[in-house]
Design a protein around this motif. Structure first.
Motif, PDB file in Angstrom:
ATOM      1  N   ILE A  18       0.846  -1.204   0.000  1.00 33.04           N
ATOM      2  CA  ILE A  18       0.000   0.000   0.000  1.00 33.04           C
ATOM      3  C   ILE A  18       0.879   1.250   0.000  1.00 33.04           C
ATOM      4  CG2 ILE A  18      -1.627   1.372   1.378  1.00 33.04           C
ATOM      5  CD1 ILE A  18      -3.005  -0.842  -0.004  1.00 33.04           C
ATOM      6  N   ILE A  19       1.911   1.257   0.831  1.00 35.41           N
ATOM      7  CA  ILE A  19       2.816   2.413   0.914  1.00 35.41           C
ATOM      8  C   ILE A  19       3.524   2.620  -0.417  1.00 35.41           C
ATOM      9  CG2 ILE A  19       4.930   3.266   1.990  1.00 35.41           C
ATOM     10  CD1 ILE A  19       3.927   1.870   4.595  1.00 35.41           C
ATOM     11  N   GLU A  20       4.037   1.542  -1.002  1.00 35.63           N
ATOM     12  CA  GLU A  20       4.758   1.650  -2.277  1.00 35.63           C
ATOM     13  C   GLU A  20       3.836   2.106  -3.409  1.00 35.63           C
ATOM     14  OE1 GLU A  20       6.459  -2.230  -2.742  1.00 35.63           O
ATOM     15  OE2 GLU A  20       8.080  -1.839  -1.320  1.00 35.63           O
ATOM     16  N   LEU A  21       2.640   1.530  -3.473  1.00 33.43           N
ATOM     17  CA  LEU A  21       1.702   1.892  -4.525  1.00 33.43           C
ATOM     18  C   LEU A  21       1.194   3.332  -4.358  1.00 33.43           C
ATOM     19  CD1 LEU A  21      -0.330  -1.439  -4.746  1.00 33.43           C
ATOM     20  CD2 LEU A  21       1.249  -0.530  -6.460  1.00 33.43           C
ATOM     21  N   THR A  22       0.987   3.735  -3.113  1.00 33.33           N
ATOM     22  CA  THR A  22       0.544   5.107  -2.847  1.00 33.33           C
ATOM     23  C   THR A  22       1.631   6.099  -3.252  1.00 33.33           C
ATOM     24  OG1 THR A  22      -0.848   4.345  -1.024  1.00 33.33           O
ATOM     25  CG2 THR A  22      -0.340   6.691  -1.085  1.00 33.33           C
ATOM     26  N   ALA A  23       2.874   5.773  -2.951  1.00 36.44           N
ATOM     27  CA  ALA A  23       3.985   6.645  -3.351  1.00 36.44           C
ATOM     28  C   ALA A  23       4.062   6.736  -4.875  1.00 36.44           C
ATOM     29  CB  ALA A  23       5.295   6.125  -2.783  1.00 36.44           C
ATOM     30  N   CYS A  24       3.913   5.618  -5.550  1.00 39.73           N
ATOM     31  CA  CYS A  24       3.936   5.595  -7.015  1.00 39.73           C
ATOM     32  C   CYS A  24       2.796   6.444  -7.574  1.00 39.73           C
ATOM     33  CB  CYS A  24       3.828   4.160  -7.504  1.00 39.73           C
ATOM     34  SG  CYS A  24       3.738   4.021  -9.296  1.00 39.73           S
ATOM     35  N   ALA A  25       1.594   6.268  -7.046  1.00 43.22           N
ATOM     36  CA  ALA A  25       0.430   7.019  -7.526  1.00 43.22           C
ATOM     37  C   ALA A  25       0.608   8.517  -7.269  1.00 43.22           C
ATOM     38  CB  ALA A  25      -0.846   6.514  -6.861  1.00 43.22           C
ATOM     39  N   THR A  26       1.122   8.863  -6.105  1.00 42.42           N
ATOM     40  CA  THR A  26       1.321  10.269  -5.760  1.00 42.42           C
ATOM     41  C   THR A  26       2.353  10.910  -6.688  1.00 42.42           C
ATOM     42  OG1 THR A  26       0.820   9.772  -3.449  1.00 42.42           O
ATOM     43  CG2 THR A  26       1.922  11.842  -3.884  1.00 42.42           C
ATOM     44  N   ASN A  27       3.461  10.225  -6.898  1.00 43.69           N
ATOM     45  CA  ASN A  27       4.491  10.756  -7.795  1.00 43.69           C
ATOM     46  C   ASN A  27       3.973  10.904  -9.225  1.00 43.69           C
ATOM     47  OD1 ASN A  27       6.391  10.931  -5.758  1.00 43.69           O
ATOM     48  ND2 ASN A  27       7.188   8.883  -6.135  1.00 43.69           N
ATOM     49  N   LEU A  43       0.837  11.262 -10.141  1.00 43.87           N
ATOM     50  CA  LEU A  43      -0.126  12.366 -10.159  1.00 43.87           C
ATOM     51  C   LEU A  43       0.575  13.710 -10.309  1.00 43.87           C
ATOM     52  CD1 LEU A  43      -2.879  11.502  -7.517  1.00 43.87           C
ATOM     53  CD2 LEU A  43      -3.243  12.153  -9.899  1.00 43.87           C
ATOM     54  N   ALA A  44       1.667  13.876  -9.601  1.00 44.50           N
ATOM     55  CA  ALA A  44       2.410  15.133  -9.678  1.00 44.50           C
ATOM     56  C   ALA A  44       2.968  15.347 -11.092  1.00 44.50           C
ATOM     57  CB  ALA A  44       3.542  15.135  -8.657  1.00 44.50           C
ATOM     58  N   LEU A  45       3.526  14.300 -11.671  1.00 38.32           N
ATOM     59  CA  LEU A  45       4.079  14.412 -13.026  1.00 38.32           C
ATOM     60  C   LEU A  45       2.989  14.693 -14.065  1.00 38.32           C
ATOM     61  CD1 LEU A  45       6.650  11.467 -12.929  1.00 38.32           C
ATOM     62  CD2 LEU A  45       7.155  13.919 -12.883  1.00 38.32           C
ATOM     63  N   VAL A  46       1.883  13.998 -13.941  1.00 36.67           N
ATOM     64  CA  VAL A  46       0.784  14.189 -14.887  1.00 36.67           C
ATOM     65  C   VAL A  46       0.187  15.588 -14.722  1.00 36.67           C
ATOM     66  CG1 VAL A  46      -1.522  13.387 -15.546  1.00 36.67           C
ATOM     67  CG2 VAL A  46       0.271  11.731 -15.090  1.00 36.67           C
ATOM     68  N   SER A  47       0.126  16.062 -13.500  1.00 35.27           N
ATOM     69  CA  SER A  47      -0.385  17.406 -13.234  1.00 35.27           C
ATOM     70  C   SER A  47       0.486  18.468 -13.894  1.00 35.27           C
ATOM     71  CB  SER A  47      -0.459  17.638 -11.724  1.00 35.27           C
ATOM     72  OG  SER A  47      -0.965  18.907 -11.440  1.00 35.27           O
ATOM     73  N   GLU A  48       1.797  18.299 -13.808  1.00 38.02           N
ATOM     74  CA  GLU A  48       2.720  19.228 -14.467  1.00 38.02           C
ATOM     75  C   GLU A  48       2.551  19.191 -15.983  1.00 38.02           C
ATOM     76  OE1 GLU A  48       6.757  18.492 -13.270  1.00 38.02           O
ATOM     77  OE2 GLU A  48       6.257  18.645 -11.144  1.00 38.02           O
ATOM     78  N   LYS A  49       2.425  17.982 -16.514  1.00 35.52           N
ATOM     79  CA  LYS A  49       2.241  17.823 -17.953  1.00 35.52           C
ATOM     80  C   LYS A  49       0.933  18.483 -18.399  1.00 35.52           C
ATOM     81  CE  LYS A  49       1.369  13.625 -19.609  1.00 35.52           C
ATOM     82  NZ  LYS A  49       1.498  12.259 -20.183  1.00 35.52           N
ATOM     83  N   ASP A 108      -5.827   9.610 -10.228  1.00 34.22           N
ATOM     84  CA  ASP A 108      -6.505  10.111  -9.034  1.00 34.22           C
ATOM     85  C   ASP A 108      -7.436   9.041  -8.470  1.00 34.22           C
ATOM     86  OD1 ASP A 108      -7.042  12.208  -7.137  1.00 34.22           O
ATOM     87  OD2 ASP A 108      -8.979  12.514  -8.140  1.00 34.22           O
ATOM     88  N   ASN A 109      -8.141   8.330  -9.330  1.00 32.41           N
ATOM     89  CA  ASN A 109      -9.020   7.242  -8.876  1.00 32.41           C
ATOM     90  C   ASN A 109      -8.213   6.119  -8.225  1.00 32.41           C
ATOM     91  OD1 ASN A 109     -11.416   8.456  -9.659  1.00 32.41           O
ATOM     92  ND2 ASN A 109     -11.377   7.541 -11.687  1.00 32.41           N
TER      93      ASN A 109
END
Length: 127
Positions: free
Chosen positions: A16-25, A27-33, A106-107
């Protein structure tokens, strides 16, 4: 991303921690794009409006007796306007695709938070 993002049926807290970190990172990259694409789209839209206005003025001078419908048609088929429309449409398509990508990530992030919350509740009930 090379590996598909799959949430296991019964993930461990570490997963859960690893997947959440991956999703968060991600999200940040996609948001910048998405922000970059939106800026490009806004610039293309401004340029399109400017070129359309310039061409309208040009055609109004060339054809002073032409009605608005003919002037609009002349502007619409102008090659500069067509090229700028093409750039604008391409930028808009990238924005739509990137917004979809953002919503997908985000989902996934929301799903991981819910799973973590359920796991936390289960652990508290065991104590």
């Amino acid at each position: 991303m090379d590996n598909p993002f799959i949430i296991p049926t019964n993930p461990t807290p570490k997963e859960i921690i690893e997947l959440t970190a991956c999703a968060t990172n991600t999200l940040a990259l996609v948001s910048e794009k998405l922000a970059r694409y939106k800026n490009v789209m806004a610039d293309a839209e401004d340029l399109l409006k400017q070129i359309q206005s310039e061409k309208l003025l040009l055609y109004m001078e060339q054809y002073p007796k032409a009605n608005q419908l003919k002037l609009k048609a002349l502007v619409d088929v102008d090659t500069d306007v067509q090229q700028t429309k093409s750039v604008y449409k391409e930028a808009k398509a990238k924005v739509v695709l990137t917004e979809t990508e953002y919503k997908t990530w985000d989902n996934r992030f929301i799903c991981l938070r819910k799973i973590a919350s359920i796991m936390e509740t289960e652990l508290k009930s065991i104590r």
